[in-house]
Design a protein around this motif. Structure first.
Motif, PDB file in Angstrom:
ATOM      1  N   VAL A   1      35.085  45.567  43.732  1.00 49.45           N
ATOM      2  CA  VAL A   1      36.383  45.674  43.070  1.00 49.45           C
ATOM      3  C   VAL A   1      36.657  47.108  42.616  1.00 49.45           C
ATOM      4  N   TYR A   2      35.598  47.792  42.172  1.00 46.84           N
ATOM      5  CA  TYR A   2      35.784  49.139  41.627  1.00 46.84           C
ATOM      6  C   TYR A   2      34.572  49.999  41.945  1.00 46.84           C
TER       7      TYR A   2
ATOM      8  N   GLN B   1      35.953  48.324  31.796  1.00 46.44           N
ATOM      9  CA  GLN B   1      37.322  47.818  31.654  1.00 46.44           C
ATOM     10  C   GLN B   1      37.676  46.873  32.801  1.00 46.44           C
ATOM     11  N   HIS B   2      37.278  47.218  34.003  1.00 49.97           N
ATOM     12  CA  HIS B   2      37.551  46.365  35.167  1.00 49.97           C
ATOM     13  C   HIS B   2      36.825  45.025  35.050  1.00 49.97           C
ATOM     14  N   ILE B   3      35.613  45.034  34.539  1.00 45.05           N
ATOM     15  CA  ILE B   3      34.872  43.780  34.370  1.00 45.05           C
ATOM     16  C   ILE B   3      35.580  42.866  33.385  1.00 45.05           C
TER      17      ILE B   3
ATOM     18  N   VAL C   1      31.545  47.795  40.627  1.00 47.87           N
ATOM     19  CA  VAL C   1      31.812  46.460  40.100  1.00 47.87           C
ATOM     20  C   VAL C   1      31.953  45.539  41.299  1.00 47.87           C
ATOM     21  N   GLN C   2      31.036  44.560  41.373  1.00 50.50           N
ATOM     22  CA  GLN C   2      30.988  43.668  42.529  1.00 50.50           C
ATOM     23  C   GLN C   2      30.931  42.216  42.094  1.00 50.50           C
ATOM     24  N   THR C   3      31.419  41.367  42.965  1.00 48.83           N
ATOM     25  CA  THR C   3      31.389  39.924  42.710  1.00 48.83           C
ATOM     26  C   THR C   3      30.037  39.347  43.097  1.00 48.83           C
TER      27      THR C   3
END
Length: 121
Positions: free
Chosen positions: A50-51, A60-62, A85-87
């Motif tokens: 994602v980021y 912040q993205h999380i 940031v990963q799923t």
């Protein structure tokens, strides 16, 4: 005489050919079973990134991602020099692509990445 020789060769070679054929099939079956076992033991797969950037924005993205997609697990990973940031990990590319279609509505830069057995690129 020639017909008799051909007949003898025919009767001697056919059983060996049939034996080697079944042996090859057994070897192939064993190889397939080993591959299935290997694939089930490894943790390879696909996730959605994602980021990629600094730590403050990664946090912040999380928070934002968790609010938008509460059913999808997310994690923050540090790969020098950036944070990612990963799923969660998906077993197939198809599964990851289906989730990516939902995520792309909010995160246009999201992409599917392949993970090796250690969980990294």
């Amino acid at each position: 005489m020639r017909n008799q020789i051909l007949l003898l060769v025919f009767f001697f070679l056919i059983p060996f050919y049939g034996f080697s054929q079944s042996s090859a099939e057994q070897s192939l079956d064993q190889l397939i079973q080993k591959k299935i076992k290997y694939n089930s033991n490894t943790k390879r797969g696909f996730c959605i990134q994602v980021y990629n950037g600094n730590e403050k924005q990664a946090i912040q993205h999380i928070v934002q991602f968790s609010a938008l997609f509460p059913n999808i697990q997310i994690k923050r990973i540090y790969n020098v020099p950036e944070w990612k940031v990963q799923t969660q990990i998906y077993k197939t590319r198809l599964e990851a692509d289906r989730v990516l279609n939902q995520i792309k509505l909010e995160y246009s830069g999201a992409r599917v990445v392949y993970l090796n057995a250690t969980g990294h690129f």
